[in-house]
Design an enzyme around this catalytic site. Structure first.
Site, PDB file in Angstrom:
ATOM      1  N   ASN A 152      85.850  70.133  70.241  1.00 53.38           N
ATOM      2  CA  ASN A 152      86.265  68.867  70.851  1.00 53.38           C
ATOM      3  C   ASN A 152      85.667  67.647  70.154  1.00 53.38           C
ATOM      4  O   ASN A 152      86.247  66.570  70.195  1.00 53.38           O
ATOM      5  CB  ASN A 152      85.856  68.878  72.330  1.00 53.38           C
ATOM      6  CG  ASN A 152      85.888  67.491  72.929  1.00 53.38           C
ATOM      7  OD1 ASN A 152      86.946  66.927  73.179  1.00 53.38           O
ATOM      8  ND2 ASN A 152      84.707  66.917  73.155  1.00 53.38           N
ATOM      9  N   TYR A 167      92.303  59.402  60.690  1.00 48.89           N
ATOM     10  CA  TYR A 167      92.347  60.133  61.964  1.00 48.89           C
ATOM     11  C   TYR A 167      93.574  61.048  62.010  1.00 48.89           C
ATOM     12  O   TYR A 167      93.471  62.227  62.374  1.00 48.89           O
ATOM     13  CB  TYR A 167      92.386  59.136  63.118  1.00 48.89           C
ATOM     14  CG  TYR A 167      92.254  59.758  64.481  1.00 48.89           C
ATOM     15  CD1 TYR A 167      91.042  60.297  64.911  1.00 48.89           C
ATOM     16  CD2 TYR A 167      93.347  59.821  65.349  1.00 48.89           C
ATOM     17  CE1 TYR A 167      90.922  60.870  66.166  1.00 48.89           C
ATOM     18  CE2 TYR A 167      93.229  60.393  66.609  1.00 48.89           C
ATOM     19  CZ  TYR A 167      92.019  60.903  67.015  1.00 48.89           C
ATOM     20  OH  TYR A 167      91.907  61.479  68.258  1.00 48.89           O
ATOM     21  N   ILE A 226      95.038  58.698  76.236  1.00 49.16           N
ATOM     22  CA  ILE A 226      94.353  59.075  77.461  1.00 49.16           C
ATOM     23  C   ILE A 226      93.345  57.997  77.839  1.00 49.16           C
ATOM     24  O   ILE A 226      92.723  57.381  76.960  1.00 49.16           O
ATOM     25  CB  ILE A 226      93.621  60.432  77.281  1.00 49.16           C
ATOM     26  CG1 ILE A 226      94.582  61.480  76.709  1.00 49.16           C
ATOM     27  CG2 ILE A 226      93.040  60.900  78.617  1.00 49.16           C
ATOM     28  CD1 ILE A 226      95.800  61.772  77.549  1.00 49.16           C
ATOM     29  N   LYS A 240      93.624  65.259  62.171  1.00 47.30           N
ATOM     30  CA  LYS A 240      94.228  65.968  63.299  1.00 47.30           C
ATOM     31  C   LYS A 240      95.374  66.873  62.827  1.00 47.30           C
ATOM     32  O   LYS A 240      95.588  67.951  63.384  1.00 47.30           O
ATOM     33  CB  LYS A 240      94.705  64.971  64.359  1.00 47.30           C
ATOM     34  CG  LYS A 240      93.553  64.245  65.058  1.00 47.30           C
ATOM     35  CD  LYS A 240      92.562  65.236  65.682  1.00 47.30           C
ATOM     36  CE  LYS A 240      91.455  64.558  66.443  1.00 47.30           C
ATOM     37  NZ  LYS A 240      90.471  65.526  67.012  1.00 47.30           N
TER      38      LYS A 240
END
Lengths: 249, 75
Positions: free
Chosen positions: A85, A158, A191, A162
């Site tokens: 994570n 980023y 989120i 990913k």
């Protein structure tokens, strides 16, 4: 997978998804090794959840990862669950016309994001998988990806990391499946977390919300539920579970 | 400058009236390093000019943009 009595490593456990997931796993009877480089946050977590085992580790450093994984296996005598994570979100366009004297994307930023988001997943997974295979124990590796894996504007580093995480997930699903080790990725959209607020300007975030059919950001508990589903369902393997309110259809 | 105001309005998704004001970058919701690229491309195509790197980096308000474009057109 039966959760009660299972053993897990959660990286980036000091805050956000990692912290919430750690508490959820503990409540389900899982022994959790909470890994984070922030000792203070781990201490705060331990104060709230005395059953947790904490390990201070910079997951972007392979030597620290190897030592931490060895320590966890020694303490837990095995492991079934790894959740990669830990990560950072940094925004920068490839060319920034407003930036002087060098308009190009910072190399330092690139290497930092790759180290934390991509190398760490590789380091941690190879160390854990080696021990799982050696013990012939079944398990699951859950990697936290992002909607950015599809290529978000302003997020070269980023997005690249990913996408790499999703690719590694599929490779490991194929390579480790015969040992009963699954690999699954969970790809959240936008989120409502402190990390999102810190990384994305409010006006830019609002633009993404406006483009989301559900017209809102997601909640941490909605991501945690998806991670738990990925852990518990023994027939999910190599999939990327997207949780983004329909932003990408 | 009407053509320039049209570009500002279209790029930043603001009203023609807003585009006529002297707004600065922080005052315009849609103005960031990415939309700045769109703005520069639109200006260069509309006025057939090529802005220098320093001028581009200095164009941080509508008035600065107007003055810069005027400088190129007058040259």
């Amino acid at each position: 997978m039966k959760l009660d009595g299972a053993r897990a490593i959660v990286t980036g456990a000091g805050a956000g998804f990692g912290r919430a997931l750690t508490l959820k796993l503990l409540s389900a009877g899982v022994k959790v090794a909470a890994v984070d480089m922030d000792e203070t946050k781990l201490a705060e977590l331990a104060a709230e959840a005395p059953d947790v085992s904490t390990f201070v580790c910079n997951v972007a450093d392979n030597d620290q990862v190897e030592k931490t994984v060895a320590d966890v296996f020694s303490a837990f005598n095995g492991l079934e669950i790894l959740v990669n994570n830990a990560g950072i979100m940094k925004n920068a366009p490839l060319i920034n016309l407003l930036q002087r004297p060098d308009r190009k994307h910072s190399l330092e930023l690139w290497h930092q994001v790759v180290s934390v988001n991509q190398n760490s997943v590789f380091y941690m997974s190879r160390a854990v998988a080696d021990k799982m295979v050696g013990a012939r124990s079944k398990g699951v590796i859950v990697n936290i990806s992002s909607i950015s894996a599809r290529g978000n504007i302003g997020q070269t580093a980023y997005s690249a990391t990913k996408a790499a995480v999703e690719a590694m997930t599929k490779v490991w699903a194929k390579e480790l499946g015969s040992f009963g080790i699954r690999a699954v990725a969970v790809a959240p959209g936008f989120i409502d977390t402190a990390g999102t607020a810190a990384a994305i300007e409010e006006k830019m975030l609002q633009r993404w919300v406006d483009q989301t059919p559900l017209r809102r950001t997601g909640r941490i508990d909605e991501i945690i539920a998806t991670i738990m589903f990925a852990i518990e369902n023994d027939f999910i393997n190599g999939e990327v579970l997207s949780v983004n309110g329909g932003l990408v259809l | 400058m009407e053509r320039l105001n049209d570009i500002l309005a279209k790029t930043f998704k603001i009203s023609p009236g807003e585009a006529e004001k002297d707004l600065t970058m922080p005052e315009v919701a849609g103005w960031d390093s990415l939309t700045h690229m769109d703005l520069i491309v639109a200006i260069e195509q509309e006025f057939n000019i090529q802005l220098s790197g320093d001028d581009i980096a200095d164009m941080l308000s509508f008035e600065a943009i107007r003055q810069t474009v005027k400088k190129y057109l007058d040259a």
